[in-house]
Write an enzyme that holds these catalytic residues in place. Structure first.
Site, mmCIF file in Angstrom:
data_model
loop_
_atom_site.group_PDB
_atom_site.id
_atom_site.type_symbol
_atom_site.label_atom_id
_atom_site.label_comp_id
_atom_site.label_asym_id
_atom_site.label_seq_id
_atom_site.Cartn_x
_atom_site.Cartn_y
_atom_site.Cartn_z
ATOM 1 N N ASN A 9 0.866 -1.183 0.000
ATOM 2 C CA ASN A 9 0.000 0.000 0.000
ATOM 3 C C ASN A 9 0.901 1.231 0.000
ATOM 4 O O ASN A 9 1.501 1.567 1.023
ATOM 5 C CB ASN A 9 -0.892 -0.016 1.253
ATOM 6 C CG ASN A 9 -1.718 1.257 1.355
ATOM 7 O OD1 ASN A 9 -1.851 2.000 0.385
ATOM 8 N ND2 ASN A 9 -2.272 1.516 2.531
ATOM 9 N N LYS A 11 0.092 4.364 -0.355
ATOM 10 C CA LYS A 11 -0.517 5.615 0.154
ATOM 11 C C LYS A 11 -0.229 6.756 -0.833
ATOM 12 O O LYS A 11 -0.482 6.601 -2.009
ATOM 13 C CB LYS A 11 -0.032 5.915 1.572
ATOM 14 C CG LYS A 11 -0.157 4.677 2.470
ATOM 15 C CD LYS A 11 -0.007 4.976 3.921
ATOM 16 C CE LYS A 11 0.106 3.658 4.678
ATOM 17 N NZ LYS A 11 -0.200 3.750 6.071
ATOM 18 N N HIS A 96 -9.788 0.891 4.661
ATOM 19 C CA HIS A 96 -8.467 1.036 5.288
ATOM 20 C C HIS A 96 -8.620 1.955 6.500
ATOM 21 O O HIS A 96 -9.432 2.875 6.500
ATOM 22 C CB HIS A 96 -7.473 1.621 4.289
ATOM 23 C CG HIS A 96 -6.075 1.639 4.814
ATOM 24 N ND1 HIS A 96 -5.603 2.664 5.610
ATOM 25 C CD2 HIS A 96 -5.060 0.751 4.697
ATOM 26 C CE1 HIS A 96 -4.350 2.392 5.949
ATOM 27 N NE2 HIS A 96 -3.997 1.244 5.403
ATOM 28 N N GLU A 98 -7.075 4.408 7.552
ATOM 29 C CA GLU A 98 -6.990 5.860 7.301
ATOM 30 C C GLU A 98 -8.279 6.378 6.674
ATOM 31 O O GLU A 98 -8.673 7.521 6.889
ATOM 32 C CB GLU A 98 -5.752 6.161 6.433
ATOM 33 C CG GLU A 98 -4.475 5.990 7.252
ATOM 34 C CD GLU A 98 -3.306 5.404 6.511
ATOM 35 O OE1 GLU A 98 -3.240 5.502 5.269
ATOM 36 O OE2 GLU A 98 -2.430 4.803 7.192
ATOM 37 N N GLU A 168 -5.915 -5.152 10.246
ATOM 38 C CA GLU A 168 -4.893 -4.132 10.462
ATOM 39 C C GLU A 168 -5.225 -3.354 11.730
ATOM 40 O O GLU A 168 -6.011 -2.393 11.690
ATOM 41 C CB GLU A 168 -4.856 -3.165 9.278
ATOM 42 C CG GLU A 168 -4.426 -3.792 7.976
ATOM 43 C CD GLU A 168 -3.793 -2.754 7.070
ATOM 44 O OE1 GLU A 168 -2.643 -2.962 6.677
ATOM 45 O OE2 GLU A 168 -4.426 -1.724 6.791
ATOM 46 N N GLY A 174 1.877 2.093 10.659
ATOM 47 C CA GLY A 174 2.821 3.200 10.539
ATOM 48 C C GLY A 174 3.445 3.609 11.861
ATOM 49 O O GLY A 174 4.046 4.684 11.957
ATOM 50 N N SER A 213 2.941 -2.279 10.375
ATOM 51 C CA SER A 213 4.387 -2.269 10.640
ATOM 52 C C SER A 213 5.075 -3.599 10.343
ATOM 53 O O SER A 213 5.989 -4.023 11.063
ATOM 54 C CB SER A 213 4.660 -1.814 12.084
ATOM 55 O OG SER A 213 4.206 -0.486 12.246
HETATM 56 C C1 PEP Z 1 -0.938 0.099 5.694
HETATM 57 O O1 PEP Z 1 -0.825 1.201 5.189
HETATM 58 O O2 PEP Z 1 -1.910 -0.613 5.420
HETATM 59 C C2 PEP Z 1 0.099 -0.332 6.635
HETATM 60 C C3 PEP Z 1 -0.035 -1.492 7.225
HETATM 61 O O3 PEP Z 1 1.153 0.528 6.830
HETATM 62 P P1 PEP Z 1 2.534 0.176 7.607
HETATM 63 O O4 PEP Z 1 3.046 -1.112 7.026
HETATM 64 O O5 PEP Z 1 3.433 1.338 7.296
HETATM 65 O O6 PEP Z 1 2.193 0.045 9.048
#
Ligand code: PEP
Length: 253
Positions: A9, A11, A96, A98, A168, A174, A213
């Protein structure tokens, strides 16, 4: 057997020129796997460049990070499922964290988006996950089950197998904090049980990815955990060499 999925992803990272340079470096490093699936979720404006760069690698999937909850109309600035499909997307992220927590996307909107995606022949990857406050209040299971039920609310039992799921935890995205493999496995098992109780054995075929992460140091252990069928990765997917190392992780099951 569910084939493990490695999904990137991006972003708001990598415009078309960066994405072409990324793939020029990344693709020669990765074979045409038959034991795993790779997917990229670039920014919408970058998607056509990624589709073009992957012309000779059709086994690598491309998706959009979001679509609007209406199929068409006067919604300046949004992306429609049919346009995403026409541009070459085969997947779409729905819900997601976000989208939910920065843009206020409701459970109900995620249900509409999953429905629209299926109607447009896009595979939705429905994301669910609890915030830190919800986790600390002991609400993780009820939150993810509510999000799952809403996301699949307009999907028929026969279609459930066409959906991908991603767990998630919001507090892990992040932040550098990752769920332990055991924690991820426990929530994936809750989701799997809910899928099975809704559609029986068909629920066993739905891949459930973990995101939050994930990096080179923890990916193998996470993928070895029961019910973890892939990873959805933000930060660690942005560097071509780093992402190529992650997708080439030796699978231990
Ligand atoms: C994501 O954006 O779905 C995500 C898991 O980001 P990160 O791996 O940076 O935590």
């Amino acid at each position: 057997m569910r084939t493990p999925i490695f999904a990137a992803n991006w972003k708001l990272n990598h415009g078309p020129s960066d994405a072409r340079a990324f793939l020029q470096r990344f693709l020669p490093q990765v074979p045409r796997f038959d034991d795993r699936t790779l997917a990229f979720f670039p920014p919408a404006l970058t998607l056509p460049a990624v589709v073009e760069a992957l012309r000779d690698r059709p086994e690598v999937l491309v998706g959009v990070q979001n679509v609007h909850s209406e199929p068409a109309g006067a919604y300046t600035g949004e992306n429609a499922v049919a346009i995403a499909r026409d541009a070459g997307a085969r997947l779409v992220l729905v819900g997601h964290s976000e989208r939910r927590h920065v843009f206020g996307e409701s459970d109900e909107a995620t249900g509409r988006k999953v429905r629209l995606a299926l109607d447009a022949h896009l595979t939705p990857m429905l994301c669910v996950g609890e915030t830190l406050a919800e986790r600390e209040a002991g609400e993780t299971e009820s939150v993810v089950l509510r999000q799952l039920a809403a996301g699949l609310g307009a999907v028929t039992d026969a279609e459930v197998g066409q959906v991908l799921l991603a767990y998630e935890p919001v507090w892990a995205i992040g932040t550098g904090r990752t769920a332990t493999p055991a924690d991820a496995s426990a929530i994936h098992t809750v989701l799997r049980t809910a899928l099975r109780s809704r559609v029986g054995e068909r629920g066993a075929g739905v891949p459930i990815l973990y995101g939050g992460s994930v990096n080179r140091g923890n990916v193998q252990e996470l993928l070895a955990a029961p019910e973890v069928d892939g990873v959805l990765v933000g930060g660690a997917s942005l560097d071509a060499d780093g992402w190529s190392a992650i997708v080439r992780t030796e699978l231990s099951r």
